[in-house]
Scaffold this motif. Sequence first.
Motif, PDB file in Angstrom:
ATOM      1  N   GLY A 128       0.784  -1.229   0.000  1.00 57.57           N
ATOM      2  CA  GLY A 128       0.000   0.000   0.000  1.00 57.57           C
ATOM      3  C   GLY A 128       0.812   1.274   0.000  1.00 57.57           C
ATOM      4  N   ASN A 129       1.474   1.577   1.107  1.00 55.76           N
ATOM      5  CA  ASN A 129       2.110   2.889   1.243  1.00 55.76           C
ATOM      6  C   ASN A 129       3.200   3.157   0.210  1.00 55.76           C
ATOM      7  OD1 ASN A 129       0.540   3.769   3.387  1.00 55.76           O
ATOM      8  ND2 ASN A 129       1.843   2.757   4.891  1.00 55.76           N
ATOM      9  N   ALA A 130       4.067   2.183  -0.008  1.00 55.09           N
ATOM     10  CA  ALA A 130       5.140   2.390  -0.987  1.00 55.09           C
ATOM     11  C   ALA A 130       4.538   2.535  -2.383  1.00 55.09           C
ATOM     12  CB  ALA A 130       6.144   1.247  -0.953  1.00 55.09           C
ATOM     13  N   GLY A 131       3.460   1.793  -2.626  1.00 56.35           N
ATOM     14  CA  GLY A 131       2.773   1.897  -3.915  1.00 56.35           C
ATOM     15  C   GLY A 131       2.204   3.287  -4.131  1.00 56.35           C
ATOM     16  N   LEU A 143       5.941   9.685 -15.409  1.00 53.13           N
ATOM     17  CA  LEU A 143       6.238   8.285 -15.722  1.00 53.13           C
ATOM     18  C   LEU A 143       4.957   7.465 -15.679  1.00 53.13           C
ATOM     19  CD1 LEU A 143       9.341   7.697 -13.388  1.00 53.13           C
ATOM     20  CD2 LEU A 143       9.282   8.717 -15.670  1.00 53.13           C
ATOM     21  N   SER A 144       4.988   6.305 -16.315  1.00 54.58           N
ATOM     22  CA  SER A 144       3.874   5.390 -16.111  1.00 54.58           C
ATOM     23  C   SER A 144       4.245   4.432 -14.978  1.00 54.58           C
ATOM     24  CB  SER A 144       3.516   4.668 -17.416  1.00 54.58           C
ATOM     25  OG  SER A 144       4.239   3.482 -17.511  1.00 54.58           O
ATOM     26  N   VAL A 145       3.254   4.120 -14.142  1.00 55.96           N
ATOM     27  CA  VAL A 145       3.510   3.359 -12.914  1.00 55.96           C
ATOM     28  C   VAL A 145       2.552   2.172 -12.822  1.00 55.96           C
ATOM     29  CG1 VAL A 145       3.658   3.472 -10.400  1.00 55.96           C
ATOM     30  CG2 VAL A 145       4.089   5.543 -11.748  1.00 55.96           C
ATOM     31  N   ARG A 146       3.121   1.000 -12.554  1.00 56.63           N
ATOM     32  CA  ARG A 146       2.276  -0.185 -12.306  1.00 56.63           C
ATOM     33  C   ARG A 146       2.648  -0.765 -10.945  1.00 56.63           C
ATOM     34  NH1 ARG A 146       3.450  -2.847 -16.545  1.00 56.63           N
ATOM     35  NH2 ARG A 146       4.478  -4.714 -15.767  1.00 56.63           N
ATOM     36  N   VAL A 147       1.633  -1.002 -10.125  1.00 56.88           N
ATOM     37  CA  VAL A 147       1.868  -1.494  -8.764  1.00 56.88           C
ATOM     38  C   VAL A 147       1.178  -2.837  -8.570  1.00 56.88           C
ATOM     39  CG1 VAL A 147       1.541  -1.027  -6.306  1.00 56.88           C
ATOM     40  CG2 VAL A 147       1.969   0.881  -7.870  1.00 56.88           C
ATOM     41  N   TYR A 148       1.934  -3.830  -8.151  1.00 53.74           N
ATOM     42  CA  TYR A 148       1.373  -5.132  -7.796  1.00 53.74           C
ATOM     43  C   TYR A 148       1.123  -5.149  -6.295  1.00 53.74           C
ATOM     44  CZ  TYR A 148       2.678  -6.745 -12.447  1.00 53.74           C
ATOM     45  OH  TYR A 148       2.771  -6.894 -13.804  1.00 53.74           O
ATOM     46  N   LEU A 158      -5.316   1.255  -2.273  1.00 55.34           N
ATOM     47  CA  LEU A 158      -5.352   0.895  -3.697  1.00 55.34           C
ATOM     48  C   LEU A 158      -6.134   1.938  -4.495  1.00 55.34           C
ATOM     49  CD1 LEU A 158      -5.857  -3.003  -3.600  1.00 55.34           C
ATOM     50  CD2 LEU A 158      -3.768  -1.642  -3.456  1.00 55.34           C
ATOM     51  N   ASP A 159      -7.222   2.436  -3.908  1.00 52.82           N
ATOM     52  CA  ASP A 159      -8.003   3.480  -4.589  1.00 52.82           C
ATOM     53  C   ASP A 159      -7.172   4.740  -4.794  1.00 52.82           C
ATOM     54  OD1 ASP A 159     -10.189   1.874  -4.787  1.00 52.82           O
ATOM     55  OD2 ASP A 159     -11.304   2.774  -3.124  1.00 52.82           O
ATOM     56  N   LEU A 160      -6.351   5.053  -3.810  1.00 50.79           N
ATOM     57  CA  LEU A 160      -5.521   6.260  -3.934  1.00 50.79           C
ATOM     58  C   LEU A 160      -4.493   6.094  -5.059  1.00 50.79           C
ATOM     59  CD1 LEU A 160      -4.707   9.067  -3.034  1.00 50.79           C
ATOM     60  CD2 LEU A 160      -3.467   8.056  -1.100  1.00 50.79           C
ATOM     61  N   ILE A 161      -3.922   4.893  -5.167  1.00 49.52           N
ATOM     62  CA  ILE A 161      -2.977   4.638  -6.273  1.00 49.52           C
ATOM     63  C   ILE A 161      -3.685   4.872  -7.603  1.00 49.52           C
ATOM     64  CG2 ILE A 161      -1.609   2.864  -7.467  1.00 49.52           C
ATOM     65  CD1 ILE A 161      -1.120   1.575  -4.693  1.00 49.52           C
ATOM     66  N   ARG A 162      -4.908   4.332  -7.715  1.00 43.07           N
ATOM     67  CA  ARG A 162      -5.664   4.494  -8.974  1.00 43.07           C
ATOM     68  C   ARG A 162      -6.011   5.966  -9.206  1.00 43.07           C
ATOM     69  NH1 ARG A 162      -8.476  -0.269  -6.806  1.00 43.07           N
ATOM     70  NH2 ARG A 162      -7.669  -2.098  -7.897  1.00 43.07           N
ATOM     71  N   LEU A 164      -4.454   8.509  -8.296  1.00 48.11           N
ATOM     72  CA  LEU A 164      -3.259   9.281  -8.675  1.00 48.11           C
ATOM     73  C   LEU A 164      -2.848   9.014 -10.127  1.00 48.11           C
ATOM     74  CD1 LEU A 164      -1.193   8.752  -5.411  1.00 48.11           C
ATOM     75  CD2 LEU A 164      -1.868  10.978  -6.325  1.00 48.11           C
ATOM     76  N   GLY A 165      -3.370   7.910 -10.675  1.00 45.41           N
ATOM     77  CA  GLY A 165      -3.053   7.606 -12.063  1.00 45.41           C
ATOM     78  C   GLY A 165      -2.157   6.394 -12.236  1.00 45.41           C
ATOM     79  N   GLY A 166      -1.987   5.623 -11.174  1.00 43.36           N
ATOM     80  CA  GLY A 166      -1.200   4.390 -11.277  1.00 43.36           C
ATOM     81  C   GLY A 166      -2.093   3.217 -11.650  1.00 43.36           C
ATOM     82  N   LYS A 167      -1.469   2.161 -12.201  1.00 40.91           N
ATOM     83  CA  LYS A 167      -2.241   0.967 -12.529  1.00 40.91           C
ATOM     84  C   LYS A 167      -1.999  -0.058 -11.418  1.00 40.91           C
ATOM     85  CE  LYS A 167      -2.821  -2.327 -16.411  1.00 40.91           C
ATOM     86  NZ  LYS A 167      -3.375  -3.362 -15.617  1.00 40.91           N
ATOM     87  N   VAL A 168      -3.085  -0.604 -10.860  1.00 40.36           N
ATOM     88  CA  VAL A 168      -2.953  -1.599  -9.793  1.00 40.36           C
ATOM     89  C   VAL A 168      -3.220  -2.989 -10.363  1.00 40.36           C
ATOM     90  CG1 VAL A 168      -3.871  -2.416  -7.589  1.00 40.36           C
ATOM     91  CG2 VAL A 168      -3.746   0.051  -8.036  1.00 40.36           C
TER      92      VAL A 168
END
Length: 384
Positions: A128-131, A143-148, A158-162, A164-168
């Motif tokens: 979560g947090n590092a993502g 940059l484009s970002v993908r988080v597993y 996870l919603d915050l990552i999305r 912000l524009g990251g792919k989960v």
Amino acid sequence: LPKEILKCRYCGFESLGNRYYWRCPKCGKPLIITYEDFKAPTISELRRAVSKLSSIWVFSKWLPQVSDMVTLGEGLTPIVRKVLRGVNVYFKLDYLNPTGSFKDRGASLTISKVLSLGLRSVVEDSSGNAGVSITCYGVVAGLSVRVYAPKTSLRSKLDLIRALGGKVVETKDRYEANVKALNGLSENEVYVGHLWNPYFIEGLKTLAYELAIQLGKVLSNETYVLIPTSSGGNLLGCYKGFKEAIEGGVVIDLPKLIAIQAQSPAPIYEGFHNVKLNYEETTLADGLRVKNPPRLNEIINALRESRGGVIIVTDQEILRALKALLKMGFIVEPTSATAYAAFNKLVDDGVLGRGDNIVLILTGSGLKSINDLLRWCERQGSYT
Ligand SMILES: Cc1ncc(COP(=O)(O)O)c(C=O)c1O
Ligand SMILES: [Zn+2]
């Protein structure tokens, strides 16, 4: 431009920082960062540095050089001192960082480095947090970002990552997140996972620089520094930062580094004491779920050298600590509350007493998961 050297302590591999490696290309072990002519910071240099700007980049003299600096004002977080149960407790409020965790120190340096190398695409695995942190800095840098991340991660993170524009990409568990991140890597993508990434640790060392300035003589080998620990990035960053501060004469001795883990997984406790535990996995400390930290040996060496150790805390202890911290106005997440739970244990066990000094790193904000905070507090109301 780069002044840092990526180095493998296991096989001797060395490379100038003009190419990014997430691990040793020769033997596969974790890398560290060194410098050809490193001059450790002195107290007056550090004081002059922090009077300039407000981010970890005030310490850029002792960090890898980058051409593109991606900063959101991370670092330089306050300390609040309280006398609790007779002990001088110094709370380092690292949850006040831009995305609500200490991870921003590592993410700022990592993303700046990636951008400076002309790379455009990063992959991270995280609970979560590092993502959130890597995504935020990555997106800011274009940059484009993908988080597993495990599907059991907190929805809000996870919603915050999305948002912000990251792919989960959701996975079965924390382990699978790591495996899939590495297996799913394409040619032009960089794996910046904090379990391995040496730049992450290099950014985190600024936490120790700040403690050195803020606490000065309070820091000795009698001082305990309690760090909620999973992959060990924060602990190893603090270790490195303190060592450099000692070299520069800012700190006299290495404080006792104490890794705090949940009841399970507790690989650092198990490795340090050479035992196998059989507890149920924590349902509260969502940031402490790494079962096989790649840097386990480094972590154990740092703990031994500092004459520190490992403390494990149960979910019940975490919850009690979380509520106590909320009452003091520290809106943190359960993973951070582990440090306060461990402090209480040390006092209960008579290890700490009147006049002793202890530093608690409050690593992550509760504001990122405020609905869960309410659920936890209500569900377990009887623990107060
Ligand atoms: C709030 C919080 N504290 C502590 C940790 C553990 O940090 P490390 O993996 O650097 O040991 C994490 C990791 O995710 C975290 O999110
Ligand atoms: Zn190697």
